[in-house]
Write a protein that holds these residues in place. Structure first.
Motif, PDB file in Angstrom:
ATOM      1  N   THR A 160       0.759  -1.276  -0.145  1.00 11.41           N
ATOM      2  CA  THR A 160      -0.071   0.115  -0.061  1.00 11.41           C
ATOM      3  C   THR A 160       0.859   1.219   0.022  1.00 11.41           C
ATOM      4  OG1 THR A 160      -1.682  -1.340   1.180  1.00 11.41           O
ATOM      5  CG2 THR A 160      -1.742   1.013   1.293  1.00 11.41           C
ATOM      6  N   VAL A 201      -4.188   5.656  -9.509  1.00 14.36           N
ATOM      7  CA  VAL A 201      -5.147   5.516  -8.360  1.00 14.36           C
ATOM      8  C   VAL A 201      -6.103   4.232  -8.545  1.00 14.36           C
ATOM      9  CG1 VAL A 201      -7.004   6.572  -6.878  1.00 14.36           C
ATOM     10  CG2 VAL A 201      -5.053   8.021  -7.734  1.00 14.36           C
ATOM     11  N   TRP A 253      -5.702   1.125  -6.390  1.00 20.57           N
ATOM     12  CA  TRP A 253      -7.029   0.697  -5.369  1.00 20.57           C
ATOM     13  C   TRP A 253      -7.710  -0.442  -5.540  1.00 20.57           C
ATOM     14  CZ3 TRP A 253      -8.541   2.752  -1.138  1.00 20.57           C
ATOM     15  CH2 TRP A 253      -9.804   2.327  -0.609  1.00 20.57           C
ATOM     16  N   ARG A 254      -7.779  -1.000  -6.952  1.00 18.66           N
ATOM     17  CA  ARG A 254      -8.407  -2.377  -6.840  1.00 18.66           C
ATOM     18  C   ARG A 254      -7.745  -3.465  -5.993  1.00 18.66           C
ATOM     19  NH1 ARG A 254      -6.479  -4.227 -12.020  1.00 18.66           N
ATOM     20  NH2 ARG A 254      -7.948  -5.984 -12.122  1.00 18.66           N
ATOM     21  N   ILE A 303      -5.786  -2.913  -3.187  1.00 19.88           N
ATOM     22  CA  ILE A 303      -5.958  -2.317  -1.908  1.00 19.88           C
ATOM     23  C   ILE A 303      -7.447  -2.900  -1.390  1.00 19.88           C
ATOM     24  CG2 ILE A 303      -6.247  -0.539  -0.272  1.00 19.88           C
ATOM     25  CD1 ILE A 303      -4.073   1.014  -1.763  1.00 19.88           C
ATOM     26  N   GLU A 304      -8.466  -2.551  -2.217  1.00 18.03           N
ATOM     27  CA  GLU A 304      -9.925  -2.961  -2.018  1.00 18.03           C
ATOM     28  C   GLU A 304      -9.908  -4.500  -1.917  1.00 18.03           C
ATOM     29  OE1 GLU A 304     -12.692  -2.872  -5.043  1.00 18.03           O
ATOM     30  OE2 GLU A 304     -14.238  -3.308  -3.822  1.00 18.03           O
TER      31      GLU A 304
END
Lengths: 118, 493
Positions: B383, B428, B432-433, B435-436
């Motif tokens: 992250t 981003v 983000w994919r 991290i999600e």
């Protein structure tokens, strides 16, 4: 006679394009590596041709050689010796990879290998 | 001793490589490769200090002088010192990482061979940064390339072999183009030394063969540095290589080729010829725009995370070429800073991905679900490094993107700043994919039991790079300060 004078360089261009064509157009991996070697060989000729001076002799400096003798430039030969070694190493690595590809896929045709990958 | 530091940077890894094969024992080999890469890191830090204090360091190999035409000069200016620093830094971190990481990826008897190829690759890359001789640069480029073909082919997957073969074909064509270009220059000038060439070449810029040699060299190095549309070898090579190799090559190999390209533009041909007369700058900018946009968009579409990071690398290479193409002190300074920062960030990302692959055996985004609870340290590393890739303030990525955007804010080039912002937003999306999936999705219903945190042997090198990327985001004298100085020396005024 300008064209004949540049004979070496015409040969370089022909060999270079032939090699590059073989790399791009053939599907067989061995033929690709062979094409790559031909392509590299053309550059070797390019270097060596540029070292030759018309009427120049072998570059051995000795006290018995008269002062007005013209020598060919030996450095391009030395450089290209290194590049030939690099070329041989590339061919060897490529050939080794082909052996392993053949073991893993049972084929050395690129289109057949790609079908397995799908 | 200190007089020979420059050449030791190449000699240490070069001589450690055959020793690795003689040692045979996996643990001893790892110790040797860690020690020699550590020594390289130490030397490059010392050299950077020396160059920063007292200017460019030069070294004549074997004491032969250049006028005879056979002496090979090694020279380290600030630009080269900075590149050598991040190459040896990433090299050291990956060497530490490789021992644990290879346990699951390579049979034990092949570890010495891996270490030998790895050290040869490092020697080649460091050689490119220190040499001041264009033919020597070609030889080092081929040393690093040949060993990276071998490294990539060690991947677990049989697709690694095909990826390696394709890289070999493309890489050799690129290197041979470079060789043709060098031959054409040499036949005109009779010298191979960069500073000598810089003096003679401006008088010869009208000659067709010098223009042809510029074209060959630019094209050859653009293939090597995976500039769009010559990037096709890169994604599958990074996807199928062992984790440690992907991290090392993503951080260093393409960056060093871009270094060589910048060298040829500014220190060999000279800016007036390349940028003003031949408009190479416009060509680089034009190609960097689709590289940034398409690279980021393709990264969003990928299911395999290694492939996603590979496409993101293509976008980042676009940024680097954009800075080179604009060719002002500010933009080249931004490129040099980004070379440094992105090497740390992308290697950290690949290393943390390697931790995930080590535990789960997969690099698919679907296998990440709920992983943050089971591997908190790994996902935290991913992250933080991912935020750096996007360019969030307080990370190293922010510094270089900020510098690059500021360099584009001129009356002619301001639309490029918009492109940079769009690609940052796309970054981003793809970060983000991950991290999600890792933080907000429940673990897949079929998963049995818990996945343990990655072992320390993997976490320590990963976090080393992650923390350094944070450090260089706050303390910017090394990466940004020196990069601007280096760019001033390179571009001139």
């Amino acid at each position: 006679m300008k064209i004949l004078y540049l004979f070496n360089y015409w040969i370089v261009i022909v060999i270079m394009l032939a090699g590059l064509y073989a790399v791009i157009a053939s599907s067989n991996l061995v033929k690709k590596i062979a094409g790559l070697s031909i392509f590299q060989a053309s550059v070797f000729i390019l270097y060596i041709s540029s070292g030759k001076i018309l009427g120049g002799t072998a570059p051995i400096v000795d006290s018995s050689v008269p002062a007005d003798v013209v020598f060919s430039n030996p450095l391009p030969h030395v450089l290209i010796l290194t590049a030939i070694v690099v070329g041989v190493a590339t061919t060897a690595v490529g050939a080794a990879l082909i052996i392993r590809i053949h073991r893993a896929y049972g084929s050395i045709e690129e289109n057949e290998i790609l079908e397995y990958e799908e | 001793m200190s007089a020979h530091l420059l050449i030791l940077l190449v000699v240490i890894p070069l001589f450690s490589a055959p020793l690795c094969i003689l040692l045979r024992r996996s643990r001893l080999v790892w110790l040797l490769s860690s020690l020699s890469t550590g020594a390289c890191l130490l030397i490059s830090i010392l050299l950077l200090q020396q160059v920063y204090r007292s200017g460019t360091v030069t070294y004549m190999l074997g004491g032969w002088s250049t006028p005879l035409g056979i002496g090979i000069e090694y020279r380290l200016d600030l630009f080269a010192a900075l590149v050598a620093l991040f190459v040896s830094l990433v090299g050291f971190a990956v060497a530490l990482y490789s021992y644990t990481s290879l346990q699951k990826e390579l049979p034990r008897h092949k570890h010495p061979l891996f270490a030998a190829a790895y050290l040869l690759c490092l020697a080649g890359l460091l050689g490119i940064t220190v040499t001041a001789d264009v033919f020597n640069l070609f030889v080092f480029l081929e040393i690093s390339s040949l060993s990276s073909y071998a490294l990539i082919s060690m991947g677990r997957d049989r697709a690694a072999l095909l990826a390696s073969f394709r890289y070999l074909i493309m890489g050799t064509i690129g290197a041979t183009f470079l060789l043709i270009g060098i031959g054409l220059i040499y036949s005109h000038t009779g010298t191979l030394n960069m500073s000598a060439l810089q003096k003679v070449l401006p008088a010869l810029t009208g000659k067709a063969s010098i223009q042809a040699s510029l074209a060959f060299i630019m094209l050859g190095l653009a293939i090597k540095s995976a500039l769009f549309p010559l990037h096709l070898w890169l994604p599958s090579a990074y996807t199928h290589a062992p984790s440690a190799v992907s991290a090392f090559l993503a951080g260093t190999a393409t960056k060093v080729s871009i270094y060589a390209l910048a060298r040829f533009i500014y220190s060999v041909f000279g800016k007036p010829f390349v940028i003003t007369q031949e408009h190479i700058g416009i060509a680089l900018i034009t190609l960097s725009i689709p590289a940034m946009l398409l690279g980021s968009m393709l990264a969003i579409k990928q299911q395999n995370l290694k492939r996603m990071l590979a496409y993101s690398s293509i976008a980042q290479i676009g940024y680097l070429f954009l800075g080179l193409g604009l060719s002002t002190v500010a933009s080249v300074g931004a490129t040099i800073t980004h070379l440094f920062n992105h090497a740390l960030i992308k290697s950290a990302l690949f290393l943390s991905l390697g931790c995930i692959v080590y535990r789960t055996g997969k690099a698919e985004i679907s296998s990440l679900s709920g992983l943050a609870r089971q591997m908190p340290w790994t996902m935290a590393a991913f992250t933080v490094a991912g935020l750096g890739l996007i360019g969030i303030p307080l990370t190293a990525g922010f510094i270089s993107k900020w510098a690059l955007i500021r360099a584009t804010l001129t009356p002619d080039y301001w639309p490029l700043a918009v492109v940079i912002l769009i690609t940052s937003l796309l970054a981003v999306v793809y970060i983000w994919r991950v991290i999600e999936a890792a933080y907000f999705q429940p673990p897949a219903p079929g998963s049995t039991g818990r996945t343990a945190e990655a072992p320390l042997g993997l976490l320590v090198p990963t976090w080393l790079l992650v923390l350094l990327s944070l450090y260089f985001g706050i303390q910017t004298t090394v990466n940004f300060g020196i990069a601007v100085k280096a760019a001033t020396a390179l571009v001139g005024g």
